[in-house]
Each structure stands twice: as C-alpha cells, then as structure tokens.
Design a protein around this motif. Structure first.
Motif, PDB file in Angstrom:
ATOM      1  N   LEU A 131       0.847  -1.207   0.000  1.00 57.24           N
ATOM      2  CA  LEU A 131       0.000   0.000   0.000  1.00 57.24           C
ATOM      3  C   LEU A 131       0.877   1.249   0.000  1.00 57.24           C
ATOM      4  N   THR A 132       1.981   1.200   0.742  1.00 53.58           N
ATOM      5  CA  THR A 132       2.898   2.348   0.777  1.00 53.58           C
ATOM      6  C   THR A 132       3.464   2.620  -0.618  1.00 53.58           C
ATOM      7  N   ALA A 133       3.945   1.550  -1.265  1.00 54.73           N
ATOM      8  CA  ALA A 133       4.521   1.708  -2.607  1.00 54.73           C
ATOM      9  C   ALA A 133       3.465   2.230  -3.574  1.00 54.73           C
ATOM     10  N   ALA A 155      15.905  -3.573  -2.510  1.00 56.80           N
ATOM     11  CA  ALA A 155      15.782  -4.953  -2.009  1.00 56.80           C
ATOM     12  C   ALA A 155      15.005  -5.025  -0.704  1.00 56.80           C
ATOM     13  N   GLY A 156      14.594  -3.885  -0.173  1.00 59.02           N
ATOM     14  CA  GLY A 156      13.923  -3.863   1.130  1.00 59.02           C
ATOM     15  C   GLY A 156      12.436  -4.162   1.028  1.00 59.02           C
ATOM     16  N   GLY A 157      11.755  -4.049   2.165  1.00 60.43           N
ATOM     17  CA  GLY A 157      10.336  -4.402   2.225  1.00 60.43           C
ATOM     18  C   GLY A 157       9.502  -3.599   1.254  1.00 60.43           C
ATOM     19  N   VAL A 158       9.545  -2.286   1.360  1.00 60.54           N
ATOM     20  CA  VAL A 158       8.776  -1.441   0.440  1.00 60.54           C
ATOM     21  C   VAL A 158       9.406  -1.494  -0.948  1.00 60.54           C
ATOM     22  N   GLY A 159      10.746  -1.372  -0.992  1.00 60.62           N
ATOM     23  CA  GLY A 159      11.443  -1.259  -2.276  1.00 60.62           C
ATOM     24  C   GLY A 159      11.185  -2.420  -3.209  1.00 60.62           C
ATOM     25  N   HIS A 160      11.246  -3.664  -2.695  1.00 57.84           N
ATOM     26  CA  HIS A 160      11.155  -4.804  -3.616  1.00 57.84           C
ATOM     27  C   HIS A 160       9.750  -4.946  -4.197  1.00 57.84           C
ATOM     28  N   GLY A 175      17.318   1.177  -9.312  1.00 57.79           N
ATOM     29  CA  GLY A 175      17.300   0.853  -7.883  1.00 57.79           C
ATOM     30  C   GLY A 175      18.635   1.108  -7.235  1.00 57.79           C
ATOM     31  N   THR A 176      18.627   1.314  -5.892  1.00 56.30           N
ATOM     32  CA  THR A 176      19.876   1.295  -5.135  1.00 56.30           C
ATOM     33  C   THR A 176      19.821   0.138  -4.154  1.00 56.30           C
ATOM     34  N   ALA A 177      20.977  -0.509  -3.981  1.00 51.88           N
ATOM     35  CA  ALA A 177      21.086  -1.658  -3.071  1.00 51.88           C
ATOM     36  C   ALA A 177      22.557  -1.945  -2.875  1.00 51.88           C
ATOM     37  N   SER A 178      22.887  -2.675  -1.808  1.00 53.23           N
ATOM     38  CA  SER A 178      24.274  -3.113  -1.665  1.00 53.23           C
ATOM     39  C   SER A 178      24.524  -4.194  -2.719  1.00 53.23           C
ATOM     40  N   GLU A 179      25.808  -4.413  -3.017  1.00 54.25           N
ATOM     41  CA  GLU A 179      26.142  -5.270  -4.163  1.00 54.25           C
ATOM     42  C   GLU A 179      25.535  -6.666  -4.056  1.00 54.25           C
ATOM     43  N   ASP A 214      11.844   7.738  -1.872  1.00 55.22           N
ATOM     44  CA  ASP A 214      12.864   7.867  -0.818  1.00 55.22           C
ATOM     45  C   ASP A 214      12.464   7.042   0.395  1.00 55.22           C
ATOM     46  N   THR A 215      13.182   5.957   0.590  1.00 57.32           N
ATOM     47  CA  THR A 215      12.962   5.073   1.740  1.00 57.32           C
ATOM     48  C   THR A 215      14.052   5.266   2.801  1.00 57.32           C
ATOM     49  N   ILE A 216      14.935   6.248   2.589  1.00 54.09           N
ATOM     50  CA  ILE A 216      16.121   6.395   3.443  1.00 54.09           C
ATOM     51  C   ILE A 216      16.123   7.711   4.225  1.00 54.09           C
ATOM     52  N   THR A 236       8.864  10.981  -0.125  1.00 56.43           N
ATOM     53  CA  THR A 236       9.600  10.422   1.006  1.00 56.43           C
ATOM     54  C   THR A 236       8.664   9.721   1.977  1.00 56.43           C
ATOM     55  N   LEU A 237       9.153   8.596   2.503  1.00 57.27           N
ATOM     56  CA  LEU A 237       8.392   7.826   3.494  1.00 57.27           C
ATOM     57  C   LEU A 237       8.820   8.178   4.900  1.00 57.27           C
ATOM     58  N   LEU A 238       9.914   8.959   5.006  1.00 54.61           N
ATOM     59  CA  LEU A 238      10.479   9.246   6.332  1.00 54.61           C
ATOM     60  C   LEU A 238       9.773  10.463   6.891  1.00 54.61           C
ATOM     61  N   THR A 239       8.816  10.212   7.751  1.00 58.36           N
ATOM     62  CA  THR A 239       7.965  11.297   8.225  1.00 58.36           C
ATOM     63  C   THR A 239       8.548  11.986   9.460  1.00 58.36           C
ATOM     64  N   GLY A 240       9.457  11.302  10.149  1.00 58.48           N
ATOM     65  CA  GLY A 240       9.889  11.877  11.426  1.00 58.48           C
ATOM     66  C   GLY A 240      11.363  12.194  11.502  1.00 58.48           C
ATOM     67  N   LYS A 254       5.690  14.155   1.346  1.00 59.37           N
ATOM     68  CA  LYS A 254       5.900  13.235   2.465  1.00 59.37           C
ATOM     69  C   LYS A 254       4.608  12.466   2.653  1.00 59.37           C
ATOM     70  N   ILE A 255       4.660  11.162   2.765  1.00 65.82           N
ATOM     71  CA  ILE A 255       3.387  10.445   2.954  1.00 65.82           C
ATOM     72  C   ILE A 255       3.451   9.483   4.140  1.00 65.82           C
ATOM     73  N   LEU A 256       2.277   9.231   4.710  1.00 63.11           N
ATOM     74  CA  LEU A 256       2.093   8.155   5.687  1.00 63.11           C
ATOM     75  C   LEU A 256       1.018   7.251   5.100  1.00 63.11           C
ATOM     76  N   LEU A 295      15.829  -8.467  13.739  1.00 61.30           N
ATOM     77  CA  LEU A 295      16.210  -8.544  12.319  1.00 61.30           C
ATOM     78  C   LEU A 295      15.825  -7.269  11.582  1.00 61.30           C
ATOM     79  N   SER A 296      14.594  -6.809  11.799  1.00 63.50           N
ATOM     80  CA  SER A 296      14.120  -5.604  11.110  1.00 63.50           C
ATOM     81  C   SER A 296      14.983  -4.404  11.487  1.00 63.50           C
ATOM     82  N   GLU A 297      15.364  -4.360  12.749  1.00 64.48           N
ATOM     83  CA  GLU A 297      16.162  -3.244  13.240  1.00 64.48           C
ATOM     84  C   GLU A 297      17.553  -3.209  12.604  1.00 64.48           C
TER      85      GLU A 297
HETATM   86  N1  LIG Z   1       5.621   6.761   5.638  1.00 68.13           N
HETATM   87  C1  LIG Z   1       5.112   5.535   5.520  1.00 68.13           C
HETATM   88  O1  LIG Z   1       3.898   5.354   5.387  1.00 68.13           O
HETATM   89  C2  LIG Z   1       6.043   4.345   5.551  1.00 68.13           C
HETATM   90  C3  LIG Z   1       5.566   3.090   5.155  1.00 68.13           C
HETATM   91  C4  LIG Z   1       6.465   2.016   5.104  1.00 68.13           C
HETATM   92  C5  LIG Z   1       7.804   2.206   5.473  1.00 68.13           C
HETATM   93  N2  LIG Z   1       8.212   3.428   5.891  1.00 68.13           N
HETATM   94  C6  LIG Z   1       9.623   3.667   6.252  1.00 68.13           C
HETATM   95  O2  LIG Z   1      10.390   3.496   5.065  1.00 68.13           O
HETATM   96  C7  LIG Z   1      11.660   2.955   5.375  1.00 68.13           C
HETATM   97  C8  LIG Z   1      11.866   1.695   4.524  1.00 68.13           C
HETATM   98  O3  LIG Z   1      10.927   0.716   4.934  1.00 68.13           O
HETATM   99  P1  LIG Z   1      11.175  -0.809   4.519  1.00 68.13           P
HETATM  100  O4  LIG Z   1      10.088  -1.609   5.124  1.00 68.13           O
HETATM  101  O5  LIG Z   1      11.420  -0.901   3.064  1.00 68.13           O
HETATM  102  O6  LIG Z   1      12.549  -1.067   5.312  1.00 68.13           O
HETATM  103  P2  LIG Z   1      13.484  -2.328   5.309  1.00 68.13           P
HETATM  104  O7  LIG Z   1      12.829  -3.468   4.639  1.00 68.13           O
HETATM  105  O8  LIG Z   1      13.951  -2.512   6.701  1.00 68.13           O
HETATM  106  O9  LIG Z   1      14.731  -1.847   4.418  1.00 68.13           O
HETATM  107  C9  LIG Z   1      15.814  -2.705   4.384  1.00 68.13           C
HETATM  108  C10 LIG Z   1      16.597  -2.449   3.115  1.00 68.13           C
HETATM  109  O10 LIG Z   1      17.200  -1.165   3.156  1.00 68.13           O
HETATM  110  C11 LIG Z   1      18.387  -1.235   2.402  1.00 68.13           C
HETATM  111  N3  LIG Z   1      19.250  -0.118   2.785  1.00 68.13           N
HETATM  112  C12 LIG Z   1      19.743   0.136   4.026  1.00 68.13           C
HETATM  113  N4  LIG Z   1      20.430   1.307   3.988  1.00 68.13           N
HETATM  114  C13 LIG Z   1      20.363   1.772   2.703  1.00 68.13           C
HETATM  115  C14 LIG Z   1      20.856   2.931   2.021  1.00 68.13           C
HETATM  116  N5  LIG Z   1      21.572   3.854   2.674  1.00 68.13           N
HETATM  117  N6  LIG Z   1      20.561   3.106   0.704  1.00 68.13           N
HETATM  118  C15 LIG Z   1      19.837   2.187   0.041  1.00 68.13           C
HETATM  119  N7  LIG Z   1      19.351   1.060   0.620  1.00 68.13           N
HETATM  120  C16 LIG Z   1      19.609   0.864   1.938  1.00 68.13           C
HETATM  121  C17 LIG Z   1      18.926  -2.611   2.696  1.00 68.13           C
HETATM  122  O11 LIG Z   1      19.596  -3.039   1.547  1.00 68.13           O
HETATM  123  P3  LIG Z   1      21.038  -3.685   1.615  1.00 68.13           P
HETATM  124  O12 LIG Z   1      20.913  -4.890   2.529  1.00 68.13           O
HETATM  125  O13 LIG Z   1      21.294  -3.991   0.189  1.00 68.13           O
HETATM  126  O14 LIG Z   1      21.949  -2.672   2.231  1.00 68.13           O
HETATM  127  C18 LIG Z   1      17.672  -3.463   2.922  1.00 68.13           C
HETATM  128  O15 LIG Z   1      17.350  -4.248   1.797  1.00 68.13           O
HETATM  129  C19 LIG Z   1      11.660   2.671   6.892  1.00 68.13           C
HETATM  130  O16 LIG Z   1      12.292   3.745   7.535  1.00 68.13           O
HETATM  131  C20 LIG Z   1      10.174   2.652   7.243  1.00 68.13           C
HETATM  132  O17 LIG Z   1       9.916   3.016   8.584  1.00 68.13           O
HETATM  133  C21 LIG Z   1       7.365   4.498   5.941  1.00 68.13           C
END
Ligand SMILES: NC(=O)c1ccc[n+]([C@@H]2O[C@H](COP(=O)([O-])OP(=O)(O)OC[C@H]3O[C@@H](n4cnc5c(N)ncnc54)[C@H](OP(=O)(O)O)[C@@H]3O)[C@@H](O)[C@H]2O)c1
Length: 309
Positions: A131-133, A155-160, A175-179, A214-216, A236-240, A254-256, A295-297
């Motif tokens: 839903l976020t994506a 590669a992250g939760g929202v990103g993938h 996309g951006t991701a570690s190698e 922007d997930t970062i 951007t997803l980073l609201t805080g 900025k969205i929630l 793990l999430s942290e």
């Molecule tokens: N505003 C909203 O409604 C909303 C909704 C959902 C999520 N969010 C926020 O959005 C952020 C992302 O959520 P998520 O669920 O996708 O998080 P996540 O799954 O924990 O993200 C993990 C991924 O981030 C990558 N990563 C870490 N540092 C990075 C960097 N500097 N540049 C690029 N990639 C990097 C890691 O990739 P590598 O292992 O390859 O490093 C990993 O695959 C979180 O802060 C979350 O709280 C906000």
C-alpha cells in the motif's frame, strides 16, 4: 489468547508474551485468526517510542499491523466476507495494531480476500509495504508508463514491491542496493541498479528521473533531489527524521500510508495472478517476535520479515 504486548516503550526486553481476552466482533468488524504477522520497521520504531507511538491509545499495546489469516467471526453489518474466508490486511493502522496475537479484530474494510494458492506467510508480508509503494508511486507521484523512477533500498520491504509495481506500470526502474542484492533487484525488474555504499555515489551517475521513492531520508533524500528532471517529484516515506531535502516543497511530498480497501483488493489480485511476488524471511511462533524485531532493526533485510503462528 496469546499475544505479544508492550507495557512501555523500550528495547527488545519490553516485548512480553501474555494471555489476554479474545476480542468480540460487533458491527463492521471481523475477527481474524492470525496465520502470520508481518513485521515492518514501524513495529520496532513504535516499540522504542518513535514511529506511530504518538498515536497509540495506551498500554498494554499489541504491536503488529500486517496480518493474514482466517475470518472466524464477523459483526452483523459485515456482508463482504463469510466465516472461513482467507484474508490479508493492514489492520488498525496507525493507532490500533493488534497483529502479534492469535486473533485480531479489525474493520472489514481493512482486509481483502486472498486466493487459496497464496500462503499466509506471503500474504502477511504484503499489505503495509505494498500500500505504501502504491500510494507513493501512483496516488502521489502519478507514475506513468515510460517514466523513469529511482527506488532507494530496492531490495527492502517497500522497495522490492515498489520495483515490481513500477515495472507493472511500464516505468523504467533504477534501484539502489548493496552489491549482494544487485542480482535480486534485477530479478524483480530493475533496469539499472547502483550501489549506495560504493566509491561512486549513485547521484553522480543517474539523471533525468521523474520519480524518486525515498525510503532512506536525510542526506540520501537531499542528494537525490539532484537527479530529478524537469517536473520530477521525490516522495519520502520518512515522516519523522531530519529536515534534509525538505526545503523544496513543490518537488517533495511526504506520505504516511493509509488503509485503502480498493487498493488492497487490487494488490491481492496482482498476487493471485502472480504479477506481484514477495520475498520473505520467516520465524516461527509468537515467542520469536523479538527475533523478528531484531532482524528488522538491522535495516539490511532482503524483502520482508514474517512471524508464522
Ligand atoms: N511513511 C510511511 O507510510 C512508511 C511506510 C512504510 C515504510 N516506511 C519507512 O520506510 C523505510 C523503509 O521501509 P522498509 O520496510 O522498506 O525497510 P526495510 O525493509 O527494513 O529496508 C531494508 C533495506 O534497506 C536497504 N538499505 C539500508 N540502507 C540503505 C541505504 N543507505 N541506501 C539504500 N538502501 C539501503 C537494505 O539493503 P542492503 O541490505 O542492500 O543494504 C535493505 O534491503 C523505513 O524507515 C520505514 O519506517 C514508511
């Protein structure tokens, strides 16, 4: 029922298993027997007093907003579902939660039916992130076919999920991701992938982008503004977090994430068709919610973390 509750904000140690009453379904509510609960960064952020902590109504509080399971009871006004239906949903977001338990009560509009071929493990991983994506790319940035989109943390939760949704729309996806995640990101549909941690930063090699997801936040958000083309937008997803990059209000939104019944149904449909696939790491049992938070942290999970019950 067993549930993982917090009585205060704090570290992993505040997560406690307790027995609490099973809620009762009245009016528009459905009671879902939880088959799996997805853990998002908002779970641990809220646990430590950030995330949506300001919106929760008091302690004890059961974290967990992403669930999949079976409807076991429903209020008398619920006509969309029957007892026995398999569903997934982002439940009671942001103030309620309740997913880290054997049963959760939620409005019927917060859940969507899932096909028999979709496992609870996969389904519980999807609602909040998808839903976020969806809301970032489609509702906010109005991404169209042929446009160029940059997805940070592909590669992250929202990103993938965002990469797959953007490809489904016909966009060119960077996309951006570690190698170690580059092949994974390409398998999702990324046309180009860049290291965010390499010698050459991605913003020196990418240009003319229509949409940045922007997930970062922070410096990544500020520098990503440089890659936007004319009329481009950064969501951007980073609201805080810090204000970095937020001084270009017409180009930054900025969205929630919000519950949305119609969008959740479309997401479920894409999963049923196999057009949206989720990558999960699972731990088993409510006693392992602590491990899932940990793990999430770490912020380096590939795809999503799920706790199966
Ligand atoms: N505003 C909203 O409604 C909303 C909704 C959902 C999520 N969010 C926020 O959005 C952020 C992302 O959520 P998520 O669920 O996708 O998080 P996540 O799954 O924990 O993200 C993990 C991924 O981030 C990558 N990563 C870490 N540092 C990075 C960097 N500097 N540049 C690029 N990639 C990097 C890691 O990739 P590598 O292992 O390859 O490093 C990993 O695959 C979180 O802060 C979350 O709280 C906000």
């Amino acid at each position: 029922m067993r549930a993982v509750v917090i009585d205060q904000f704090g570290g992993l140690e505040v997560l406690k298993q307790q027995t609490i009453p099973v809620p009762e379904a009245t009016h528009e509510d459905v009671l879902v027997r939880v088959g799996a609960v997805g853990i998002n960064p908002v779970d641990w952020k809220t646990r430590i007093g950030e995330g949506v902590a300001s919106q929760i109504t008091g302690f004890p509080f059961v974290l967990g907003w992403d669930v999949a399971g079976t409807i076991v009871a429903k209020g008398r006004r619920v006509t969309r579902f029957e007892v026995g239906d398999r569903v997934m949903g982002m439940v009671n977001f942001p103030s309620g939660g309740g997913g880290c338990a054997e049963y959760v009560l939620t409005r019927d509009t917060n859940v969507a039916a899932i096909g028999d071929s979709i496992s609870f493990r996969d389904a519980a991983a999807v609602p909040l992130a998808a839903l976020t994506a969806w809301q970032a790319l489609f509702d906010t940035a109005h991404l169209q076919s042929g446009k160029r989109v940059l997805v940070h943390a592909a590669a992250g939760g929202v990103g993938h999920l965002a990469v797959q949704l953007a490809k489904w729309k016909g966009a060119f996806v960077i996309g951006t991701a570690s190698e170690r995640n580059h092949q994974f990101a390409r398998s999702l549909g990324c046309d180009e992938v860049y290291r965010y941690d390499g010698d050459v930063p991605p913003w020196t090699r990418i240009d003319d982008v229509d949409v940045v997801l922007d997930t970062i936040g922070g410096g990544t958000r500020e520098r990503s503004l440089k890659v936007l083309g004319r009329g481009g937008m950064l969501v951007t997803l980073l609201t805080g977090d810090s204000k970095a990059g937020l001084n270009a209000p017409t180009r930054v939104k900025k969205i929630l994430v919000k519950p949305n019944e119609r969008e959740l149904e479309q997401i479920a449909q894409l999963m049923n068709e196999g057009a949206l696939q989720v990558h999960t790491t699972a731990v088993s049992g409510l006693r392992n919610v602590t491990e899932a938070h940990s793990l999430s942290e770490s912020r380096h999970v590939r795809g999503k973390i799920v706790v199966t019950l």
